[in-house]
Enzyme design. Structure first.
Site, PDB file in Angstrom:
ATOM      1  N   GLY A 160       0.856  -1.192   0.000  1.00 48.35           N
ATOM      2  CA  GLY A 160       0.000   0.000   0.000  1.00 48.35           C
ATOM      3  C   GLY A 160       0.887   1.235   0.000  1.00 48.35           C
ATOM      4  O   GLY A 160       2.064   1.183  -0.381  1.00 48.35           O
ATOM      5  N   ARG A 161       0.319   2.343   0.485  1.00 48.82           N
ATOM      6  CA  ARG A 161       1.062   3.609   0.433  1.00 48.82           C
ATOM      7  C   ARG A 161       2.370   3.543   1.201  1.00 48.82           C
ATOM      8  O   ARG A 161       3.407   4.019   0.736  1.00 48.82           O
ATOM      9  CB  ARG A 161       0.181   4.741   1.002  1.00 48.82           C
ATOM     10  CG  ARG A 161      -0.969   5.109   0.104  1.00 48.82           C
ATOM     11  CD  ARG A 161      -1.993   5.924   0.852  1.00 48.82           C
ATOM     12  NE  ARG A 161      -2.773   5.056   1.726  1.00 48.82           N
ATOM     13  CZ  ARG A 161      -4.105   5.071   1.834  1.00 48.82           C
ATOM     14  NH1 ARG A 161      -4.788   5.953   1.162  1.00 48.82           N
ATOM     15  NH2 ARG A 161      -4.731   4.238   2.625  1.00 48.82           N
ATOM     16  N   ILE A 162       2.339   2.926   2.401  1.00 44.62           N
ATOM     17  CA  ILE A 162       3.565   2.899   3.216  1.00 44.62           C
ATOM     18  C   ILE A 162       4.581   1.930   2.601  1.00 44.62           C
ATOM     19  O   ILE A 162       5.777   2.229   2.527  1.00 44.62           O
ATOM     20  CB  ILE A 162       3.234   2.541   4.679  1.00 44.62           C
ATOM     21  CG1 ILE A 162       2.326   3.624   5.285  1.00 44.62           C
ATOM     22  CG2 ILE A 162       4.504   2.389   5.506  1.00 44.62           C
ATOM     23  CD1 ILE A 162       1.731   3.268   6.650  1.00 44.62           C
ATOM     24  N   ARG A 183      -1.904  -8.403  -2.222  1.00 41.69           N
ATOM     25  CA  ARG A 183      -3.079  -9.148  -2.687  1.00 41.69           C
ATOM     26  C   ARG A 183      -3.107  -9.222  -4.207  1.00 41.69           C
ATOM     27  O   ARG A 183      -3.391 -10.240  -4.795  1.00 41.69           O
ATOM     28  CB  ARG A 183      -4.358  -8.485  -2.179  1.00 41.69           C
ATOM     29  CG  ARG A 183      -4.904  -9.174  -0.940  1.00 41.69           C
ATOM     30  CD  ARG A 183      -6.197  -8.570  -0.542  1.00 41.69           C
ATOM     31  NE  ARG A 183      -6.070  -7.104  -0.615  1.00 41.69           N
ATOM     32  CZ  ARG A 183      -6.897  -6.256  -0.058  1.00 41.69           C
ATOM     33  NH1 ARG A 183      -7.909  -6.688   0.626  1.00 41.69           N
ATOM     34  NH2 ARG A 183      -6.730  -4.953  -0.152  1.00 41.69           N
ATOM     35  N   ILE A 242       6.317  -3.470  10.992  1.00 43.98           N
ATOM     36  CA  ILE A 242       5.742  -2.183  11.417  1.00 43.98           C
ATOM     37  C   ILE A 242       4.247  -2.169  11.109  1.00 43.98           C
ATOM     38  O   ILE A 242       3.629  -1.106  11.058  1.00 43.98           O
ATOM     39  CB  ILE A 242       6.424  -0.974  10.728  1.00 43.98           C
ATOM     40  CG1 ILE A 242       6.368  -1.098   9.197  1.00 43.98           C
ATOM     41  CG2 ILE A 242       7.839  -0.784  11.226  1.00 43.98           C
ATOM     42  CD1 ILE A 242       6.665   0.209   8.479  1.00 43.98           C
ATOM     43  N   ALA A 243       3.674  -3.368  10.892  1.00 46.65           N
ATOM     44  CA  ALA A 243       2.270  -3.442  10.456  1.00 46.65           C
ATOM     45  C   ALA A 243       1.343  -3.468  11.671  1.00 46.65           C
ATOM     46  O   ALA A 243       0.834  -2.423  12.102  1.00 46.65           O
ATOM     47  CB  ALA A 243       2.070  -4.658   9.575  1.00 46.65           C
ATOM     48  N   ARG A 244       1.141  -4.617  12.222  1.00 51.40           N
ATOM     49  CA  ARG A 244       0.274  -4.801  13.388  1.00 51.40           C
ATOM     50  C   ARG A 244       0.710  -6.053  14.113  1.00 51.40           C
ATOM     51  O   ARG A 244       1.182  -7.008  13.477  1.00 51.40           O
ATOM     52  CB  ARG A 244      -1.191  -5.017  12.961  1.00 51.40           C
ATOM     53  CG  ARG A 244      -2.006  -3.754  12.785  1.00 51.40           C
ATOM     54  CD  ARG A 244      -2.286  -3.065  14.133  1.00 51.40           C
ATOM     55  NE  ARG A 244      -3.044  -1.845  13.970  1.00 51.40           N
ATOM     56  CZ  ARG A 244      -2.522  -0.641  13.695  1.00 51.40           C
ATOM     57  NH1 ARG A 244      -1.227  -0.485  13.558  1.00 51.40           N
ATOM     58  NH2 ARG A 244      -3.297   0.418  13.595  1.00 51.40           N
ATOM     59  N   GLU A 273       0.046  -6.421  22.435  1.00 53.54           N
ATOM     60  CA  GLU A 273       0.733  -5.250  22.990  1.00 53.54           C
ATOM     61  C   GLU A 273      -0.213  -4.447  23.878  1.00 53.54           C
ATOM     62  O   GLU A 273      -1.425  -4.464  23.656  1.00 53.54           O
ATOM     63  CB  GLU A 273       1.289  -4.369  21.843  1.00 53.54           C
ATOM     64  CG  GLU A 273       0.242  -3.752  20.934  1.00 53.54           C
ATOM     65  CD  GLU A 273       0.861  -2.998  19.763  1.00 53.54           C
ATOM     66  OE1 GLU A 273       1.733  -3.538  19.060  1.00 53.54           O
ATOM     67  OE2 GLU A 273       0.437  -1.844  19.548  1.00 53.54           O
ATOM     68  N   HIS A 291       5.569   0.620  19.325  1.00 53.64           N
ATOM     69  CA  HIS A 291       4.548   1.082  18.363  1.00 53.64           C
ATOM     70  C   HIS A 291       4.664   2.601  18.141  1.00 53.64           C
ATOM     71  O   HIS A 291       3.731   3.359  18.414  1.00 53.64           O
ATOM     72  CB  HIS A 291       3.144   0.712  18.873  1.00 53.64           C
ATOM     73  CG  HIS A 291       2.128   0.657  17.769  1.00 53.64           C
ATOM     74  ND1 HIS A 291       1.059  -0.215  17.761  1.00 53.64           N
ATOM     75  CD2 HIS A 291       2.003   1.380  16.616  1.00 53.64           C
ATOM     76  CE1 HIS A 291       0.329  -0.025  16.677  1.00 53.64           C
ATOM     77  NE2 HIS A 291       0.891   0.944  15.959  1.00 53.64           N
TER      78      HIS A 291
HETATM   79  C1  DGY Z   1      -1.531   3.536  12.660  1.00 54.06           C
HETATM   80  O1  DGY Z   1      -1.792   4.688  12.331  1.00 54.06           O
HETATM   81  O2  DGY Z   1      -2.257   2.588  12.380  1.00 54.06           O
HETATM   82  C2  DGY Z   1      -0.272   3.334  13.432  1.00 54.06           C
HETATM   83  O3  DGY Z   1       0.026   2.002  13.564  1.00 54.06           O
HETATM   84  C3  DGY Z   1      -0.418   3.967  14.803  1.00 54.06           C
HETATM   85  O4  DGY Z   1      -1.304   3.197  15.546  1.00 54.06           O
END
Ligand code: DGY
Length: 333
Positions: A160-162, A183, A242-244, A273, A291
């Site tokens: 995606g964008r990031i 995807r 750095i996702a979730r 977390e 986070h």
């Molecule tokens: C988001 O914007 O989803 C970052 O992970 C901060 O929670």
């Protein structure tokens, strides 16, 4: 709005910038959590019962159980891009709009993704701990040798964008070969802008020197990286999340790091977390951050202001800026 007309009531579930609270109060009656108290799910539901909207922080579960208790609720505006705290089906059924805060954090989050990749590959925190512990008594030619970043192969899962912003940094800043899995493949023009090629997830895991995860969390992406995927990675590879939390099976990752089945990991997000799997806290080859990928003052302020724009846009002008389920709600406000 004249003083005699009752204004929409807004709950802000956590502490926020004073100027953001001030802007909200120009349009709404605001109940804020200036002390940043740790409100339980029940307490949030209770406080939301008479509210029209909420400024949320990506962690409050907004699902059917809460919604049945909050008949006046019209909108929950996350100040985060991630919105896996929203049950959008239940929100649509209850006539509640969800909004998130995309775009304003893209470049800052990509910067951090790269910072974590660099710190992980080049063993920055591990070597700092060594120095602070007074263990540096002599220089040695191989001390804290890490993995090459420039010229290596960067694999991005979630384009995606990031993901695209990370790809540009890798390709144009560090001369990396960038491969990605998503995807569906990006269009040719976007691929060219990122100098990135689509590959299968298996090929990515087998060939990348550095794997960065930027995929949104959903039931389908739960444990995108587990023991089987870790087994496909090179023993010299690094993994950055750095996702979730929940995208990686943290227990499987801790075992792989302990047994040096991959070289190192950089993690900004964790399953459960702020609790962190104890196995991750005891291995040296992992960089751990709480986070903070989008945490610059300017970006966090912009994220919060976008949430406020969404609240004002929807409740005052009838149109949110970045709605998630507007189509399902058409004609309701
Ligand atoms: C988001 O914007 O989803 C970052 O992970 C901060 O929670």
């Amino acid at each position: 709005m004249p003083a005699c007309v009752s204004r929409p009531r807004i709950l802000v579930t956590r502490a926020i910038f004073p100027e953001v609270a001030q802007r909200l109060s120009e349009h709404f009656d605001v109940e804020s959590n200036a002390a940043d108290a740790d409100w339980s799910a029940d307490e949030i539901a209770h406080r939301l019962q008479d509210k029209t909207g909420a400024l949320t922080f990506g962690v409050e579960r907004i699902g059917a159980e809460l919604l049945t208790q909050c008949p006046a609720l019209k909108i929950c505006a996350n100040m985060t891009v991630g919105y896996n705290n929203f049950d959008l089906g239940a929100m649509s059924a209850a006539g509640v709009l969800g909004t998130n805060a995309p775009d304003v954090l893209t470049e800052t989050t990509a910067d951090f993704g790269f910072a974590l990749l660099m710190a992980t590959a080049r063993r920055v925190t591990e070597s700092e701990h060594f120095l602070r512990a007074g263990k540096w008594t002599r220089w040695n030619y191989e001390m804290f040798s890490g993995a090459e970043v420039h010229g290596s192969t960067l694999g991005i899962i979630g384009m995606g964008r990031i993901g695209q912003a990370i790809a540009r940094r890798g390709a144009f800043g560090f001369g990396m070969k960038v491969i990605y899995n998503n995807r569906s493949p990006l269009d040719a023009a976007t691929e060219a802008q990122c100098r990135a090629s689509f590959v299968s997830k298996q090929a990515l895991l087998q060939t990348a020197d550095h794997v960065v995860l930027v995929v949104p969390y959903s039931a389908a992406s739960h444990h995108t990286i587990g023991a089987a995927e870790l087994a496909l990675m090179k023993p010299t590879a690094t993994l950055v999340n750095i996702a979730r939390g929940g995208i990686v099976d943290d227990a499987a990752l801790a075992a792989a790091l302990r047994e040096h089945r991959i070289a190192a990991a950089g993690l900004d997000v964790f399953e459960g977390e702020p609790t962190v799997h104890p196995g991750l806290l005891t291995v040296p080859n992992v960089v751990l951050t709480p986070h903070i990928a989008s945490a610059t003052v300017g970006t966090r302020r912009a994220m919060a202001m976008l949430a406020v724009d969404n609240l004002i846009g929807y409740l005052v002008h009838g149109k949110a800026i970045t709605p998630l389920n507007a189509a399902a709600l058409q004609g309701r406000i």
